[in-house]
Design a protein around this motif. Structure first.
Motif, PDB file in Angstrom:
ATOM      1  N   SER A  16      -0.501  24.447 -71.556  1.00 42.35           N
ATOM      2  CA  SER A  16      -1.542  25.460 -71.515  1.00 42.35           C
ATOM      3  C   SER A  16      -2.520  25.123 -70.385  1.00 42.35           C
ATOM      4  CB  SER A  16      -2.249  25.537 -72.861  1.00 42.35           C
ATOM      5  OG  SER A  16      -2.681  24.248 -73.266  1.00 42.35           O
ATOM      6  N   ARG A  22       5.184  22.161 -84.494  1.00 42.28           N
ATOM      7  CA  ARG A  22       3.908  22.871 -84.310  1.00 42.28           C
ATOM      8  C   ARG A  22       4.104  24.286 -84.830  1.00 42.28           C
ATOM      9  NH1 ARG A  22       1.358  23.745 -78.340  1.00 42.28           N
ATOM     10  NH2 ARG A  22       3.168  25.095 -78.117  1.00 42.28           N
ATOM     11  N   ARG A  24      11.629  26.270 -73.456  1.00 45.98           N
ATOM     12  CA  ARG A  24      11.235  27.577 -73.972  1.00 45.98           C
ATOM     13  C   ARG A  24      11.457  28.637 -72.904  1.00 45.98           C
ATOM     14  NH1 ARG A  24       7.094  31.336 -75.232  1.00 45.98           N
ATOM     15  NH2 ARG A  24       5.177  31.073 -74.027  1.00 45.98           N
ATOM     16  N   THR A  83      13.845  13.180 -75.227  1.00 45.10           N
ATOM     17  CA  THR A  83      14.014  14.614 -75.493  1.00 45.10           C
ATOM     18  C   THR A  83      13.257  15.455 -74.477  1.00 45.10           C
ATOM     19  OG1 THR A  83      12.098  14.597 -76.970  1.00 45.10           O
ATOM     20  CG2 THR A  83      14.256  14.257 -77.995  1.00 45.10           C
ATOM     21  N   ASN A 115       1.931  12.475 -73.565  1.00 48.17           N
ATOM     22  CA  ASN A 115       2.117  13.806 -74.157  1.00 48.17           C
ATOM     23  C   ASN A 115       3.055  14.646 -73.281  1.00 48.17           C
ATOM     24  OD1 ASN A 115       1.901  16.095 -75.687  1.00 48.17           O
ATOM     25  ND2 ASN A 115      -0.313  16.345 -75.446  1.00 48.17           N
ATOM     26  N   SER A 170       3.299  28.563 -78.744  1.00 47.20           N
ATOM     27  CA  SER A 170       4.625  28.721 -79.345  1.00 47.20           C
ATOM     28  C   SER A 170       4.850  27.776 -80.527  1.00 47.20           C
ATOM     29  CB  SER A 170       5.695  28.444 -78.274  1.00 47.20           C
ATOM     30  OG  SER A 170       5.579  27.128 -77.784  1.00 47.20           O
ATOM     31  N   GLY A 217       1.235  16.748 -79.487  1.00 49.45           N
ATOM     32  CA  GLY A 217       0.298  17.852 -79.659  1.00 49.45           C
ATOM     33  C   GLY A 217      -0.261  17.891 -81.069  1.00 49.45           C
ATOM     34  N   SER A 231       5.263  14.528 -82.337  1.00 47.75           N
ATOM     35  CA  SER A 231       4.932  15.476 -81.289  1.00 47.75           C
ATOM     36  C   SER A 231       3.469  15.262 -80.964  1.00 47.75           C
ATOM     37  CB  SER A 231       5.168  16.908 -81.752  1.00 47.75           C
ATOM     38  OG  SER A 231       4.941  17.785 -80.668  1.00 47.75           O
ATOM     39  N   THR A 266       2.132  33.890 -75.131  1.00 46.25           N
ATOM     40  CA  THR A 266       1.310  33.065 -76.028  1.00 46.25           C
ATOM     41  C   THR A 266      -0.041  32.753 -75.390  1.00 46.25           C
ATOM     42  OG1 THR A 266       2.333  31.033 -75.190  1.00 46.25           O
ATOM     43  CG2 THR A 266       3.314  32.030 -77.170  1.00 46.25           C
ATOM     44  N   ARG A 279      -4.377  15.042 -68.766  1.00 48.23           N
ATOM     45  CA  ARG A 279      -3.515  14.913 -69.936  1.00 48.23           C
ATOM     46  C   ARG A 279      -2.988  13.496 -70.058  1.00 48.23           C
ATOM     47  NH1 ARG A 279      -0.404  19.151 -72.509  1.00 48.23           N
ATOM     48  NH2 ARG A 279       1.584  18.513 -73.364  1.00 48.23           N
ATOM     49  N   HIS A 333       9.853  25.583 -69.028  1.00 44.67           N
ATOM     50  CA  HIS A 333      10.109  27.016 -69.191  1.00 44.67           C
ATOM     51  C   HIS A 333      11.318  27.417 -68.359  1.00 44.67           C
ATOM     52  CE1 HIS A 333       5.954  26.396 -70.360  1.00 44.67           C
ATOM     53  NE2 HIS A 333       6.006  27.531 -71.040  1.00 44.67           N
TER      54      HIS A 333
HETATM   55  O1  TXA Z   1       3.074  28.647 -75.984  1.00 46.45           O
HETATM   56  C1  TXA Z   1       3.215  27.555 -75.408  1.00 46.45           C
HETATM   57  O2  TXA Z   1       3.993  26.677 -75.833  1.00 46.45           O
HETATM   58  C2  TXA Z   1       2.384  27.311 -74.150  1.00 46.45           C
HETATM   59  C3  TXA Z   1       2.865  28.245 -73.045  1.00 46.45           C
HETATM   60  C4  TXA Z   1       2.191  28.007 -71.720  1.00 46.45           C
HETATM   61  O3  TXA Z   1       4.256  28.172 -72.940  1.00 46.45           O
HETATM   62  N1  TXA Z   1       2.463  25.941 -73.746  1.00 46.45           N
HETATM   63  C5  TXA Z   1       1.862  24.947 -74.437  1.00 46.45           C
HETATM   64  O4  TXA Z   1       2.008  23.718 -73.867  1.00 46.45           O
HETATM   65  O5  TXA Z   1       1.244  25.128 -75.472  1.00 46.45           O
HETATM   66  P1  TXA Z   1       1.165  22.442 -74.303  1.00 46.45           P
HETATM   67  O6  TXA Z   1       1.512  21.387 -73.329  1.00 46.45           O
HETATM   68  O7  TXA Z   1      -0.272  22.813 -74.406  1.00 46.45           O
HETATM   69  O8  TXA Z   1       1.761  22.082 -75.692  1.00 46.45           O
HETATM   70  C6  TXA Z   1       3.100  21.586 -75.752  1.00 46.45           C
HETATM   71  C7  TXA Z   1       3.357  21.002 -77.102  1.00 46.45           C
HETATM   72  C8  TXA Z   1       2.559  19.754 -77.312  1.00 46.45           C
HETATM   73  O9  TXA Z   1       2.194  19.727 -78.687  1.00 46.45           O
HETATM   74  C9  TXA Z   1       3.563  18.651 -76.982  1.00 46.45           C
HETATM   75  O10 TXA Z   1       3.251  17.439 -77.602  1.00 46.45           O
HETATM   76  C10 TXA Z   1       4.831  19.259 -77.529  1.00 46.45           C
HETATM   77  O11 TXA Z   1       4.735  20.641 -77.206  1.00 46.45           O
HETATM   78  N2  TXA Z   1       6.028  18.711 -76.855  1.00 46.45           N
HETATM   79  C11 TXA Z   1       6.385  18.842 -75.563  1.00 46.45           C
HETATM   80  N3  TXA Z   1       7.528  18.168 -75.311  1.00 46.45           N
HETATM   81  C12 TXA Z   1       7.911  17.607 -76.473  1.00 46.45           C
HETATM   82  C13 TXA Z   1       9.003  16.777 -76.859  1.00 46.45           C
HETATM   83  N4  TXA Z   1       9.931  16.399 -75.988  1.00 46.45           N
HETATM   84  N5  TXA Z   1       9.069  16.380 -78.159  1.00 46.45           N
HETATM   85  C14 TXA Z   1       8.126  16.773 -79.056  1.00 46.45           C
HETATM   86  N6  TXA Z   1       7.060  17.543 -78.736  1.00 46.45           N
HETATM   87  C15 TXA Z   1       6.947  17.959 -77.475  1.00 46.45           C
END
Ligand code: TXA
Ligand code: MG
Length: 331
Positions: A138, A189, A116, A112, A57, A175, A229, A227, A30, A53, A62
């Motif tokens: 990211s 997302r 991935r 939670t 958030n 993702s 993000g 979420s 991704t 960050r 992984h």
């Molecule tokens: O494709 C991807 O997911 C990339 C690659 C590096 O794996 N990673 C990525 O991570 O996009 P990041 O941190 O930029 O985005 C993670 C998203 C955010 O929207 C975050 O809020 C959500 O996943 N997220 C993470 N943990 C969560 C949780 N426990 N509950 C709900 N949302 C969560």
């Protein structure tokens, strides 16, 4: 990693960095991730610090496969098993009840954890070589464009962090994130794993804000976020981004004609040869792959504004693309 395969020296060196609590940038299908040992609270704190960050958030963890995933969640439901069997390794992140080995900061203190299994020939062997899961947001400063090449990351971090260069990312947008509560899959997302492909496994609650039109951009959400993000301003270039509809191509070209170098245009419909026009592919999968690189290039023009054409197609991947564009434009 297939049994008997010997990990390459860069992978071993990267695993060693992670083992020492340092950060490593890793490729995925991704976008590139800023990695750290997910079980080391100090290393996780360094990821938040480096990205700027907000601590509210949470991070994606992984894993190299379902066995590792089971080790970090409180419960691994049958639905997660079926989703993982179908989509892993691949661009689907599953949010589940968190196990107690995961430091609080990873989950932003919540109940939670997002899991991935990335599909990349360098990164799964990296996780296996470490023998532990890795967090990976990211690899960009919080709120800015995601990186899809090692050079995008180098422009930010230089050589201060080890970067595993895996070439340009195949998929190009982040993702699909889903939560599974009982028998329902909720899309948090949108991404290239679409609600239609998930609907074979359970009832799907599609992502409500992804209607994605200029008339109804994603709402600015307030905390607590389902979420985080989903924050509106996200994935944004430094240059002001304005969106236009395909019906307005003519007017945009007229503006460009008068604008000199103060505008740059991103469009999948305008075929004109002009250095200020970045031509995007008409197919959503290829468009997704090229989106962030195109925005990075547009940013590098140093124009006053980027005008991007909002794709209209009904393919769910267009929906994920519109979501990113609408957020990037929501300054
Ligand atoms: O494709 C991807 O997911 C990339 C690659 C590096 O794996 N990673 C990525 O991570 O996009 P990041 O941190 O930029 O985005 C993670 C998203 C955010 O929207 C975050 O809020 C959500 O996943 N997220 C993470 N943990 C969560 C949780 N426990 N509950 C709900 N949302 C969560
Ligand atoms: Mg991100």
């Amino acid at each position: 990693m297939p049994p008997g395969e010997i990990p390459q020296p860069p992978i071993l060196a990267a695993a060693d960095e992670l083992r020492r609590g340092r950060l490593v940038v890793f490729p995925t299908e991704t976008v590139y991730g800023l990695g750290a040992d997910a079980l080391n609270a100090d290393a996780v704190a360094a990821v938040f610090e480096r990205k700027g960050r907000p601590s509210g958030n949470p991070l994606i963890v992984h894993v190299s496969g379902t066995e590792m995933a089971r080790g970090i969640v409180a419960e691994w439901p049958p639905l997660a098993d079926r989703l993982a069997a179908e989509f892993w390794p691949g661009p689907l992140t599953i949010v589940l009840a968190r196990g107690d080995t995961i430091p609080d900061a990873v989950s932003a203190g919540g109940p939670t954890v997002a899991v991935r299994c990335p599909d990349h020939p360098l990164t799964r062997p990296l996780i296996d070589a470490l023998g532990r899961p890795i967090v990976g947001p990211s690899a960009n400063p919080s709120g800015t464009l995601s990186p899809t090449t090692a050079d995008h990351v180098r422009a930010w971090l230089g050589d201060s962090v080890m970067i595993l260069d895996g070439g340009p990312c195949e998929r190009g947008i982040e993702s699909t994130v889903v939560s599974v509560d009982g028998g329902t899959i909720r899309v948090l997302r949108p991404g290239v794993v679409t609600p239609g492909s998930l609907a074979r496994f359970a009832t799907v609650e599609a992502y409500e804000n992804a209607a994605g039109s200029l008339a109804s951009p994603p709402p600015a959400e307030t905390v607590p976020l389902r979420s985080p993000g989903l924050l509106r301003q996200h994935y944004a270039p430094r240059t002001r981004l304005r969106l236009f509809e395909s019906a307005d191509r003519r007017a945009v070209l007229d503006r460009l004609h008068a604008a000199g170098s103060s505008l740059v245009v991103l469009s999948h419909g305008i075929r004109l040869e002009d250095p200020r026009i970045i031509r995007m592919p008409p197919d959503p999968h290829t468009y997704a792959r090229e989106l962030y690189a195109a925005m990075h290039r547009a940013d590098a023009f140093g124009a006053d504004a980027i005008l991007a054409e909002l794709p209209e197609g009904g393919d769910p991947v267009w929906l994920a693309i519109r979501d990113r564009l609408l957020r990037a434009a929501a300054h």
